[in-house]
Design an enzyme around this catalytic site. Sequence first.
Site, PDB file in Angstrom:
ATOM      1  N   HIS A  22      43.234 -11.306  67.485  1.00  0.00           N
ATOM      2  CA  HIS A  22      43.650  -9.910  67.605  1.00  0.00           C
ATOM      3  C   HIS A  22      43.670  -9.526  69.084  1.00  0.00           C
ATOM      4  O   HIS A  22      42.673  -9.678  69.790  1.00  0.00           O
ATOM      5  CB  HIS A  22      42.649  -9.048  66.840  1.00  0.00           C
ATOM      6  CG  HIS A  22      43.058  -7.617  66.676  1.00  0.00           C
ATOM      7  ND1 HIS A  22      43.897  -7.195  65.665  1.00  0.00           N
ATOM      8  CD2 HIS A  22      42.740  -6.517  67.382  1.00  0.00           C
ATOM      9  CE1 HIS A  22      44.078  -5.887  65.763  1.00  0.00           C
ATOM     10  NE2 HIS A  22      43.388  -5.444  66.799  1.00  0.00           N
ATOM     11  N   LYS A 166      50.122   0.638  63.274  1.00  0.00           N
ATOM     12  CA  LYS A 166      49.710   1.007  64.622  1.00  0.00           C
ATOM     13  C   LYS A 166      49.950  -0.195  65.504  1.00  0.00           C
ATOM     14  O   LYS A 166      49.857  -1.324  65.032  1.00  0.00           O
ATOM     15  CB  LYS A 166      48.209   1.329  64.629  1.00  0.00           C
ATOM     16  CG  LYS A 166      47.874   2.730  65.066  1.00  0.00           C
ATOM     17  CD  LYS A 166      46.390   2.975  65.044  1.00  0.00           C
ATOM     18  CE  LYS A 166      45.667   2.357  66.225  1.00  0.00           C
ATOM     19  NZ  LYS A 166      44.280   2.867  66.348  1.00  0.00           N
ATOM     20  N   LYS A 168      48.866  -2.049  69.293  1.00  0.00           N
ATOM     21  CA  LYS A 168      47.940  -2.046  70.419  1.00  0.00           C
ATOM     22  C   LYS A 168      48.746  -2.255  71.689  1.00  0.00           C
ATOM     23  O   LYS A 168      49.698  -3.042  71.704  1.00  0.00           O
ATOM     24  CB  LYS A 168      46.914  -3.169  70.252  1.00  0.00           C
ATOM     25  CG  LYS A 168      45.841  -2.823  69.237  1.00  0.00           C
ATOM     26  CD  LYS A 168      45.067  -1.613  69.690  1.00  0.00           C
ATOM     27  CE  LYS A 168      43.887  -1.303  68.803  1.00  0.00           C
ATOM     28  NZ  LYS A 168      43.204  -0.075  69.241  1.00  0.00           N
ATOM     29  N   ASP A 197      48.677   2.839  70.366  1.00  0.00           N
ATOM     30  CA  ASP A 197      47.325   3.014  70.919  1.00  0.00           C
ATOM     31  C   ASP A 197      47.136   2.166  72.171  1.00  0.00           C
ATOM     32  O   ASP A 197      46.789   0.990  72.072  1.00  0.00           O
ATOM     33  CB  ASP A 197      46.279   2.626  69.865  1.00  0.00           C
ATOM     34  CG  ASP A 197      44.862   2.856  70.357  1.00  0.00           C
ATOM     35  OD1 ASP A 197      44.706   3.427  71.462  1.00  0.00           O
ATOM     36  OD2 ASP A 197      43.915   2.485  69.646  1.00  0.00           O
ATOM     37  N   GLU A 223      48.112   7.541  70.609  1.00  0.00           N
ATOM     38  CA  GLU A 223      46.650   7.606  70.534  1.00  0.00           C
ATOM     39  C   GLU A 223      46.064   7.253  71.891  1.00  0.00           C
ATOM     40  O   GLU A 223      46.308   6.171  72.421  1.00  0.00           O
ATOM     41  CB  GLU A 223      46.170   6.620  69.460  1.00  0.00           C
ATOM     42  CG  GLU A 223      44.658   6.518  69.372  1.00  0.00           C
ATOM     43  CD  GLU A 223      44.199   5.623  68.225  1.00  0.00           C
ATOM     44  OE1 GLU A 223      45.004   5.330  67.330  1.00  0.00           O
ATOM     45  OE2 GLU A 223      43.038   5.208  68.253  1.00  0.00           O
ATOM     46  N   ASP A 248      41.006   9.557  70.958  1.00  0.00           N
ATOM     47  CA  ASP A 248      40.068   8.583  70.372  1.00  0.00           C
ATOM     48  C   ASP A 248      38.882   8.389  71.326  1.00  0.00           C
ATOM     49  O   ASP A 248      37.821   8.993  71.127  1.00  0.00           O
ATOM     50  CB  ASP A 248      40.785   7.269  70.073  1.00  0.00           C
ATOM     51  CG  ASP A 248      39.879   6.281  69.352  1.00  0.00           C
ATOM     52  OD1 ASP A 248      38.766   6.670  68.953  1.00  0.00           O
ATOM     53  OD2 ASP A 248      40.266   5.107  69.173  1.00  0.00           O
ATOM     54  N   LYS A 272      35.615   8.396  64.056  1.00  0.00           N
ATOM     55  CA  LYS A 272      34.973   7.085  63.878  1.00  0.00           C
ATOM     56  C   LYS A 272      33.487   7.339  63.727  1.00  0.00           C
ATOM     57  O   LYS A 272      32.878   7.989  64.583  1.00  0.00           O
ATOM     58  CB  LYS A 272      35.201   6.170  65.090  1.00  0.00           C
ATOM     59  CG  LYS A 272      36.599   5.582  65.152  1.00  0.00           C
ATOM     60  CD  LYS A 272      36.790   4.684  66.347  1.00  0.00           C
ATOM     61  CE  LYS A 272      38.219   4.159  66.376  1.00  0.00           C
ATOM     62  NZ  LYS A 272      38.576   3.556  67.657  1.00  0.00           N
ATOM     63  N   GLU A 326      42.963   3.849  59.341  1.00  0.00           N
ATOM     64  CA  GLU A 326      43.259   2.461  59.729  1.00  0.00           C
ATOM     65  C   GLU A 326      42.114   1.566  59.243  1.00  0.00           C
ATOM     66  O   GLU A 326      41.673   0.667  59.948  1.00  0.00           O
ATOM     67  CB  GLU A 326      43.435   2.359  61.247  1.00  0.00           C
ATOM     68  CG  GLU A 326      42.263   2.920  62.028  1.00  0.00           C
ATOM     69  CD  GLU A 326      42.374   2.752  63.535  1.00  0.00           C
ATOM     70  OE1 GLU A 326      43.293   2.079  64.001  1.00  0.00           O
ATOM     71  OE2 GLU A 326      41.504   3.312  64.237  1.00  0.00           O
TER      72      GLU A 326
HETATM   73 MG   LIG Z   1      41.986   3.788  69.385  1.00  0.00          MG
END
Ligand SMILES: [Mg+2]
Length: 380
Positions: A22, A166, A168, A197, A223, A248, A272, A326
């Site tokens: 990832h 989403k 990255k 994000d 984000e 975030d 979160k 997510e």
């Molecule tokens: Mg984030």
Amino acid sequence: MSDIRIKRITTDLLDIPIKRPHQFSTEKVSTKSFVLIQVELSNGVVGIGEGTTPGIWWNGESVETMRLVIDRYAAPLLLEENAVYIEKLMQKLNRQIRANHFAKATVEMALFDALGKTYDVPVHQLLGGLHLEKIPVRWALASGTPEGDIEEAISHVDAGRYANFKTKSGKESPDDDALRNIRIAEGIRGRSFIGIDPNGSWDKITVMKWMDAFFEAGIDFLEQPLPPEDIRGLAQLAAMKKVPIMADESLETVQDALRLAEEQAADIFSLKIHKSGGMMNTVRIAGIAQAAGISCFGGTSLESSIGTAACVHAYASIPNLDYGSELFGPDWLADDPVKNPLTIKDGSIIVPDGPGLGVELDDIKVDKYRRKEEKGVLTR
Ligand SMILES: [Mg+2]
């Protein structure tokens, strides 16, 4: 009042493989590390909790720091205390241990699991009651190429597994990142949407330059495009009224939520439970969002089914989770340390309804993934 004392607190580190590497903005990972906490009460009930972070780069905590904080500082403050005073116990931790939100959330999770099992109710009932029985989940595209991401997105949509995604960003230059995301959004146009994000790695001028193109490509949200401290910059982007801005990394504490709301610096809050120090604080933050007309998104620290269950209980109890979640951690990991992993079905994660967190620890898996003792020596 019931008298249920905290008798024993143990911690373990687990390293669990993930299905595919990832790519975050700063590093590529192939296993995920967790601190597992078990809290035994005087009635014989054992509550479990799990701490994990995206990485030490995210907010400065790691599974190793969490374990140290719990063993050395939190446990002595909690042993022999009455677990039913969970709010009071969390305030005690807050007074005596500054920050370390991920570690505190891990402790709170195990206490809630133990109390839920004690009273035979799911944790969401202890947090105010249920609003949703399932939560839509976005999958994170991180294959490394736009073509790979488009292919992955379409195959998930065709299989009815995930509806939205989403991406990255942050590994390439902001301009290259922006172009790549627009390519992905256009590649799945008419089928699905992405939110972007960059984990705070972009700058305001770049975002302003690309904002119209993002809007036209149908990007769902941006984000944390700017560094966590740049609240004013986020407010300027939100004031453009184009693609919604999500906070975030800028949003950890209840006080951060109030400031972001006052400064109109976010259209969406990424919740979160770990970064905010637990489920109770997460529900409080959602309350501030509700009062300010801000939407919420159920973020993840990529937990296993233990931590994901805690997220689900908190998020399912709030009324303004307008952007879904997510919570794909259990699907992203190659294995899960519980006997009954959470279910993601037709793009939504089902809220567990068993007592406590509703997941049962698998001791064989815990043994398999427990980290061996390390010495403080670095070699290459
Ligand atoms: Mg984030």
